[in-house]
Design an enzyme around this catalytic site. Sequence first.
Site, PDB file in Angstrom:
ATOM      1  N   TYR A   5      30.889  28.627  38.280  1.00 53.16           N
ATOM      2  CA  TYR A   5      30.336  29.420  37.184  1.00 53.16           C
ATOM      3  C   TYR A   5      29.078  28.746  36.646  1.00 53.16           C
ATOM      4  O   TYR A   5      28.833  27.565  36.880  1.00 53.16           O
ATOM      5  CB  TYR A   5      31.390  29.554  36.076  1.00 53.16           C
ATOM      6  CG  TYR A   5      31.115  30.684  35.105  1.00 53.16           C
ATOM      7  CD1 TYR A   5      31.056  32.006  35.540  1.00 53.16           C
ATOM      8  CD2 TYR A   5      30.937  30.440  33.743  1.00 53.16           C
ATOM      9  CE1 TYR A   5      30.814  33.041  34.651  1.00 53.16           C
ATOM     10  CE2 TYR A   5      30.700  31.475  32.844  1.00 53.16           C
ATOM     11  CZ  TYR A   5      30.633  32.774  33.313  1.00 53.16           C
ATOM     12  OH  TYR A   5      30.393  33.793  32.432  1.00 53.16           O
TER      13      TYR A   5
ATOM     14  N   ASN B 230      36.233  51.292  34.061  1.00 56.82           N
ATOM     15  CA  ASN B 230      37.584  50.916  33.643  1.00 56.82           C
ATOM     16  C   ASN B 230      37.741  49.417  33.437  1.00 56.82           C
ATOM     17  O   ASN B 230      38.835  48.928  33.179  1.00 56.82           O
ATOM     18  CB  ASN B 230      38.611  51.408  34.676  1.00 56.82           C
ATOM     19  CG  ASN B 230      38.327  50.841  36.053  1.00 56.82           C
ATOM     20  OD1 ASN B 230      37.161  50.742  36.447  1.00 56.82           O
ATOM     21  ND2 ASN B 230      39.352  50.467  36.785  1.00 56.82           N
TER      22      ASN B 230
ATOM     23  N   GLY C 193      27.643  42.107  35.538  1.00 56.35           N
ATOM     24  CA  GLY C 193      28.613  41.680  36.535  1.00 56.35           C
ATOM     25  C   GLY C 193      28.154  42.129  37.906  1.00 56.35           C
ATOM     26  O   GLY C 193      27.212  42.920  38.031  1.00 56.35           O
ATOM     27  N   GLY C 194      28.830  41.635  38.949  1.00 60.01           N
ATOM     28  CA  GLY C 194      28.448  42.011  40.305  1.00 60.01           C
ATOM     29  C   GLY C 194      29.665  42.120  41.197  1.00 60.01           C
ATOM     30  O   GLY C 194      29.764  41.438  42.215  1.00 60.01           O
ATOM     31  N   MET C 195      30.571  43.012  40.797  1.00 64.16           N
ATOM     32  CA  MET C 195      31.861  43.107  41.489  1.00 64.16           C
ATOM     33  C   MET C 195      31.748  43.371  42.981  1.00 64.16           C
ATOM     34  O   MET C 195      32.592  42.933  43.747  1.00 64.16           O
ATOM     35  CB  MET C 195      32.718  44.196  40.840  1.00 64.16           C
ATOM     36  CG  MET C 195      33.229  43.800  39.452  1.00 64.16           C
ATOM     37  SD  MET C 195      34.544  44.873  38.822  1.00 64.16           S
ATOM     38  CE  MET C 195      33.974  46.505  39.266  1.00 64.16           C
TER      39      MET C 195
END
Lengths: 363, 363
Positions: free
Chosen positions: B80, B179, B273-275
């Site tokens: 991270y 979601n 984010g970068g799912m």
Amino acid sequence: MFAKQLFAKFNYIGLNGKRLLSLSTNYGLVYEEYGDPIQVLKKCDISSKTSRPLKAHEVKVSYLASPVNPADINTIQGVYAVKPQLPAVGGNEGVARVVGIGSDVKAVKEGDRVIPSSSSTGTWRTHAILPEKDLIIIDPDIDVLTAAQLTVNPCTAYRMLKDFIPLTKGDTVIQNGANSAVGVYAIQLAKEWQINTINVIRQRPDFAELKHKLVSLGATHVITEEELRQKDVMDSVFKNIPKPRLALNCVGGKNATDCMRHLDSNGAMVTYGGMSKQPVIIPTGALIFKDQKFFGYWMTRWYRDNTGNNERALMLKYLCSLIKTGKLESPKSVAIGLDEYKDAINKTMAGFAGVKYVFVMKP
Amino acid sequence: MFAKQLFAKFNYIGLNGKRLLSLSTNYGLVYEEYGDPIQVLKKCDISSKTSRPLKAHEVKVSYLASPVNPADINTIQGVYAVKPQLPAVGGNEGVARVVGIGSDVKAVKEGDRVIPSSSSTGTWRTHAILPEKDLIIIDPDIDVLTAAQLTVNPCTAYRMLKDFIPLTKGDTVIQNGANSAVGVYAIQLAKEWQINTINVIRQRPDFAELKHKLVSLGATHVITEEELRQKDVMDSVFKNIPKPRLALNCVGGKNATDCMRHLDSNGAMVTYGGMSKQPVIIPTGALIFKDQKFFGYWMTRWYRDNTGNNERALMLKYLCSLIKTGKLESPKSVAIGLDEYKDAINKTMAGFAGVKYVFVMKP
């Protein structure tokens, strides 16, 4: 139907000899449908549009020069973001001389050197009648080839360096396509403002010569796209200058991503072209953790958004002052006659690197 | 050497029985090296750090609850963007009760319900001593599972809706991963502010049920990633609401590009984010001609940049007021004991959709 519109708007002198008496030097390169410029552009008499009496706030100008920009060609092709109402005259920028003024015109007088302040007025022509408010007086001491190209490339470089990230002396800017017209102006403006530039260009046979040219204009570093990916090269670049806070991108694709890898946290990349025809690809971490910001720049929009304020005149005045003192040099230009338009367009479409064709009108 | 540091910092009770008398309920989940959380996390006695006399401006707190966020796991893995000094206690957010105050503490009193205002203080523990200035009092009527998750997800949704594009009643926001915890908060905040939301989620067996849930929370439209690419579906969406001026992106890749195709000119996409593990891919025209802007958002940075102003307290007060009036519902949470940490971490790493594991500490 197209032809009919054309006749109505530009009073084309047909082979039937009608209106032969109105034949004059007032002509322009007109297109009545989008398509291949070589096919759709026609040299048309536009005298009926330019020989009528002037309204109170109108000005008649005689064009001295206007360049052939790639965007002009894309506009005629119908693939550009600007779609002029047809029929239209080609060309977006140029320099003219005032040859007549309406009764209430205050802003300019006969003999003034002017450039149009609205885009898409059609500059590939000998004469035009324009509203007084759409003209900006510029210094007559600027040579016409440079003056004709004043509104797009140097202004793009100026605004991108000014409007996105506040830069101060000693900061760094990285740019790809550094030998583009905009790139060359950016190098010189950055030098004037004591901002370092890292200039990325493609590997090419005449790399050393081009590097020498860019360095002589004020480039801090000139590197190839390959060198941009080499740790030792970049370590050496960053030995003496800080990481760039601003990146100017006219290439896109892998090279733009390589540039952003060297961009400082919180820096911005401004995209004004996409020569690689690849999109801009941003690793998620650059956005989230490095807080890098990504903008686009389009001179046409800036003009649209800044109609009615003084910013444009101030910017042009400043740029002209640099040109006059030799601090701002335009990229290599080739003068060509308006009648040789097919040649100018063909050569621009073929992309002869670093050369700009500029129509020079006979007075 | 790692073990030695750990002993020094947290006074781990070794098997040699030394310091056995100081055995207490003061413990935490400590890691002394980055790696697989299941391997590197240890339950350690931290009494020596939490049982000492308080300095004038220190506060002792007893944690009530703290969630297991994916970022907490990435932090322990060492992948991270935040790398706490080792050894460290896991966890980034949580809610606690004040159980002791230093002689000069003015901001809080015993019994107050508080959350830490600095990130990475380590919240997976029973007790901590923190500077008074690093605590924010929150409403004791908020249930502990919700209160424990207040600083990251709802605040991320709040700031992304507030800080990038000025939105007014009737505007539209598009978001993917709708979601997600942040997505669910964004839907509810947008509803409260009368902003339309287009919510994009992946096709899934329980799509109808999830859509129903999101609509019941206030979603204007809920569509699948496939529907986002269907002209008729999108035409129908835009029959009654304007094009989005803001896009929230936690997916990246093709889906993010599909979202920006519907974004209004001059709109902004904020990536948090970068799912998909794919970069954000922007067509050059979106930047140049549509003037779309691309930003990233990271809650940790916002807190860092906003230390010392009142913005955080105001935001939390506002969010708590919505929670108390039932206008803001937290995503489904599962309470789990601090001792069951391996289970909580395994399940979070496996990505059980829509469920957040929250450690609840025994008083």
